[in-house]
Motif scaffolding. Sequence first.
Motif, PDB file in Angstrom:
ATOM      1  N   GLY A   1      56.393  21.556   9.556  1.00  0.00           N
ATOM      2  CA  GLY A   1      57.015  22.873   9.680  1.00  0.00           C
ATOM      3  C   GLY A   1      58.379  22.966   9.043  1.00  0.00           C
TER       4      GLY A   1
ATOM      5  N   ALA B   1      65.083  27.132  16.852  1.00  0.00           N
ATOM      6  CA  ALA B   1      65.109  26.502  15.522  1.00  0.00           C
ATOM      7  C   ALA B   1      66.026  25.288  15.527  1.00  0.00           C
ATOM      8  CB  ALA B   1      65.586  27.499  14.472  1.00  0.00           C
TER       9      ALA B   1
ATOM     10  N   TYR C   1      63.538  23.468  10.818  1.00  0.00           N
ATOM     11  CA  TYR C   1      62.283  23.175  11.514  1.00  0.00           C
ATOM     12  C   TYR C   1      62.105  24.186  12.641  1.00  0.00           C
ATOM     13  CZ  TYR C   1      62.251  18.842   8.957  1.00  0.00           C
ATOM     14  OH  TYR C   1      62.230  17.930   7.937  1.00  0.00           O
ATOM     15  N   PRO C   2      60.872  24.381  13.103  1.00  0.00           N
ATOM     16  CA  PRO C   2      60.649  25.335  14.189  1.00  0.00           C
ATOM     17  C   PRO C   2      61.387  24.949  15.470  1.00  0.00           C
ATOM     18  CG  PRO C   2      58.547  24.613  13.248  1.00  0.00           C
ATOM     19  CD  PRO C   2      59.634  23.815  12.596  1.00  0.00           C
ATOM     20  N   ASP C   3      61.540  23.640  15.696  1.00  0.00           N
ATOM     21  CA  ASP C   3      62.244  23.152  16.882  1.00  0.00           C
ATOM     22  C   ASP C   3      62.632  21.689  16.654  1.00  0.00           C
ATOM     23  OD1 ASP C   3      59.885  21.602  17.420  1.00  0.00           O
ATOM     24  OD2 ASP C   3      59.048  23.331  18.480  1.00  0.00           O
TER      25      ASP C   3
END
Length: 96
Positions: A32, A2, A60-62
């Motif tokens: 995301g 994350a 964010y996811p990444d």
Amino acid sequence: MAAYVVATVRITDPDRFALYAKGIAGLSERFGGEAVVKGPVGEVLEGEGLIGERVVVSRYPDAAAARAYLASPEYLAAAAHRVGAAEIVMRLIEVA
């Protein structure tokens, strides 16, 4: 892993800044993003800071998704309205 974008914002021209806000409304979600915190500083507990300065934290996811949001043509077009309307510092934090 994350990633979080942490922004501190001091608005100097609310009318122009509103154009930026309108331009990014709902945009981070397409990458995301999820708003975690949005609001003004009400009290500085330690160190130097400004009462009323806004803090925005988005998850964010990444890191790649966060960077893609900030590099998107839609974001860049909206950010042009922010020039001279606010002082912003954005930080990227990755969490394992």
